[in-house]
Design a protein around this motif. Structure first.
Motif: not given
Length: 182
Positions: A64-66, A97-99, A117-124
């Motif tokens: 996410f930093a990149a 795919v990982f998400v 984790c749900v936040v990560v799912w949404v943004v990914t």
């Protein structure tokens, strides 16, 4: 890219902080442990939480930093090379795919929903979707005009449907718990 990178990085950072606290004090209760279903402590300490031999959130911090840094570069007027766009799109594909593997693990193996984790799912998912559209529109990845026109006209509906399917999976998987709250 900037928004998904920053939001994803913040969620990964909070998970990292909570994971370190759990490592130092096994009795620590992360603030995301809200209920028997909505909980991140047990998710972080599960084997799925360290798929590559180290905590998954460390992958998120770097990735996410990149993405955020590249988002700043693009907003500043930088023109990224085609290979960089392709690498970014490939990384987003690997991420989505990982998400989705993590979604299945969370719902059907761990029986928990981690809010960060749900936040990560949404943004990914959003990052993957809009990077894919960008690469198609710019000809970085070839697509027919018809497909491109349909995607351009319905991009937000398709993304909303994608999120809707995941929300329905969460709702139906934990329906006994959700209905007990009513």
């Amino acid at each position: 890219m900037l928004v998904t990178g920053v939001v994803g990085w913040l969620a990964a950072f909070q998970l990292t902080v909570d994971d370190w606290r759990l490592l130092r004090d096994p009795t620590y209760q992360p603030p995301c442990n809200i209920s028997p279903v909505v909980s991140c402590g047990s998710v972080m300490s599960s084997p799925q939480g360290s798929l590559f031999g180290f905590p998954n959130m460390l992958v998120g911090l770097g990735a996410f930093a990149a993405v955020a840094a590249l988002g700043v570069a693009v907003l500043s007027g930088a023109r990224l090379h085609r290979r960089l766009w392709l690498a970014l799109a490939a990384g987003a594909l690997a991420g989505v795919v990982f998400v989705h593997w993590l979604i299945v693990q969370s719902l059907y193996e761990l029986n928990k929903i981690c809010p960060y984790c749900v936040v990560v799912w949404v943004v990914t998912i959003a990052l993957f979707w809009y990077l894919t559209l960008h690469c198609l529109e710019r000809g970085i990845v070839p697509a027919s005009r018809g497909v491109l026109a349909v995607l351009r006209d319905t991009h937000w509906m398709l993304l909303a449907a994608w999120y809707g399917v995941i929300a329905l999976l969460v709702l139906t998987r934990f329906w006994p718990y959700w209905s007990s709250l009513l």
